[in-house]
Design an enzyme around this catalytic site. Structure first.
Site: not given
Length: 557
Positions: A175, A267, A465-467
């Protein structure tokens, strides 16, 4: 119940508003499509830093400070990594740290801020981190032309990680970097890909108003030979194979995970909430991305297959705009179109297209990495927690997750990953409900629980994961509770911390991070004495002070 035939077909379709929903019953979409596995090619010499592959061929540091050195030497034997590849069983959750997005130079020939990277890796090792995650950008490593791969900068990083005893999660980033939350740099798709997208703009995801999104190739063209004779999925497979062959000596000992990018931000989703140019703002519901001619052709065929050709002209015409809320839209409101036979048909098709996209790329990845001991494959799923408390879950629907009050959107994804033995990597693990705007009915905690249940029931490993960047103990506590303070079979298999940068290496943040890593990775996590952890973290912070300061300064420049 009627079944949908979602086979890909070419041809343009008129983008006009669909007829009003009819009262008919529509079934869930048809089964997934698997791409054939391809025999791996022989590994080339690792002395060659730049590879050229024929696309037409079948798809096939500085010394440690004395205090830090003493700290490492004082570690018990079992805490040292086995660089040879034999991992010892750990009870806790291993912690990885995301590298900066621009770790490798845009020309691919080396690292940005090499001294900072070297100091950072040593500091991470001292804090007990298992390893690092790095984006291997398609737009860097295959920038110059089809099959012309340049992994020079990534080789430098892998060698540095190995020297420091750190593992690597390598993200196959197909991406664009830029346009999403946290994107601080811009790395477009390869220029030869963008040239083809300029010739055929329907290779880009498109919304109802005709706005094109160049973050990622439209999945509608997955099976079309639109990239100089290759399909996008063939390009992804060839790239992964070239990476495997180039880093054969690191596979399974240093490189232990391949995260396969499948959409914007890496994602598995549609680009329904793009931040670029102010298109979308949190907590807007986003928009459906199904208006390129390849997607519309598939929609038309699916509608005809269920005897409702009038449903195949376009997506819902009453689904609102990027920054609307569910109740602003007739389609997403409490008893709106999402809960009608037409809505069920459309969402089944839209979400199934995403699942089939994931299946095709996972099949390609499995064909490349199956038989590579010690290497896991993972897929990242977005944590879309806003409007989760409503019946329609509008923001999830536009992203391609058919998750409503009546329909589980994450079980099908987990089952797909299970077929390939892949890990489900999920975001927003650090978030608590009360920290979010209540009027947007954000429910990150319930969302994480739902995804964890889907993974568990499907036999899939769950990683987190932390966003958003968080350095406070409140966020750390939430992550430890969600990921590690559970029965062994319910713990996450890994956690990746976002992100390495000057803020992480500020003294207080670094001390808290060292304590967090210890809590995550210690045996019997719930029995860890908080005071002892703090003392040991303070010791790490003291021993690595000069190293961390060097990293913070270098990363700030």
């Amino acid at each position: 119940m009627m079944s949908l035939n979602l086979a890909h077909q070419t041809g343009a379709a008129a983008a006009v508003a669909p007829a009003a929903p009819r009262t008919a019953v529509v079934a869930a979409a048809a089964g997934t499509v698997s791409a054939p596995a391809v025999a791996p090619a022989a590994a080339p010499s690792l002395q060659l830093q730049t590879q050229t592959v024929d696309p037409a061929a079948p798809a096939q540091g500085p010394d440690l400070p004395m205090a830090f050195q003493a700290l490492v030497e004082s570690l018990p034997e079992e805490q040292h990594p086995d660089v040879g590849g034999e991992e010892r069983r750990k009870v806790g959750v291993p912690v990885y740290v995301m590298m900066p997005l621009d770790t490798v130079r845009k020309d691919g020939n080396g690292l940005n801020r090499r001294k900072a990277v070297e100091a950072s890796l040593k500091a991470l090792k001292s804090a007990g981190a298992e390893g690092i995650m790095v984006d291997v950008w398609w737009g860097i490593a295959e920038c110059e032309g089809p099959g012309r791969y340049n992994f020079t900068g990534y080789m430098e990083l892998m060698e540095m990680a190995k020297k420091n005893g750190l593992k690597v999660q390598a993200v196959m980033s197909f991406h664009q970097c830029g346009g999403n939350v946290g994107d601080s740099v811009t790395i477009p798709l390869p220029k030869w890909v963008l040239e083809e997208m300029d010739k055929d703009q329907d290779l880009a995801y498109t919304d109802r108003s005709g706005r094109r999104n160049y973050e990622y190739l439209s999945l509608g063209a997955d099976a079309m030979p639109v990239l100089k004779g290759r399909t996008p999925v063939q390009c992804y497979g060839d790239f992964m194979r070239a990476f495997r062959d180039h880093f054969a000596a690191f596979m399974g000992n240093t490189i232990v995970e391949i995260q396969v990018g499948m959409g914007p931000a890496g994602e598995l989703r549609y680009p329904s909430y793009p931040e670029s140019n102010g298109t979308w703002r949190f907590p807007g519901i986003g928009e459906f991305q199904c208006y390129d001619r390849y997607m519309l052709s598939s929609l038309k065929a699916a509608a005809e297959a269920v005897g409702k050709p009038e449903w195949g002209n376009a997506g819902p015409g009453d689904s609102g705009g990027y920054n609307d809320w569910p109740e602003d839209s007739p389609f997403f409101r409490r008893e709106g179109g999402w809960n009608t036979p037409y809505g069920e048909f459309f969402m089944s098709w839209y979400s199934q297209m995403l699942l089939e996209h994931g299946e095709r790329i996972l099949s390609a990845a499995s064909g490349v990495y199956t038989g590579t001991p010690g290497v896991k494959i993972s897929v990242k799923v977005a944590g879309i927690h806003w409007h989760y408390g409503t019946r329609s879950h509008a923001a999830e629907l536009t992203a391609g997750y058919y998750n409503t009050r009546h329909h589980d959107g994450y079980q099908p994804i987990a089952r797909m990953l299970a077929r390939h033995g892949a890990v489900l990597n999920f975001t927003c693990v650090e978030m608590r409900n009360h920290e979010q705007p209540q009027d947007a009915q954000c429910r990150p905690e319930e969302l994480v629980q739902q995804v964890a249940a889907a993974a568990r029931e499907s036999g899939v490993g769950l990683a987190g994961e932390n966003a958003l960047p968080r350095y406070d103990e409140t966020a750390h506590d939430q992550i430890v509770t969600t990921a590690a303070e559970k029965a062994e079979e319910e713990r996450m298999v890994a956690f990746t911390y976002l992100r390495m940068g000057p803020d992480l290496f500020q003294p207080d943040n670094w001390r808290r991070f060292a304590a967090f890593v210890k809590r995550m990775t210690e045996s019997g996590v719930r029995d860890v004495c908080r005071e002892q952890v703090e003392r040991e973290a303070q010791g790490v912070a003291h021993a690595t002070g000069s190293l961390v300061h060097e990293a913070a300064v270098a990363l700030s420049n």
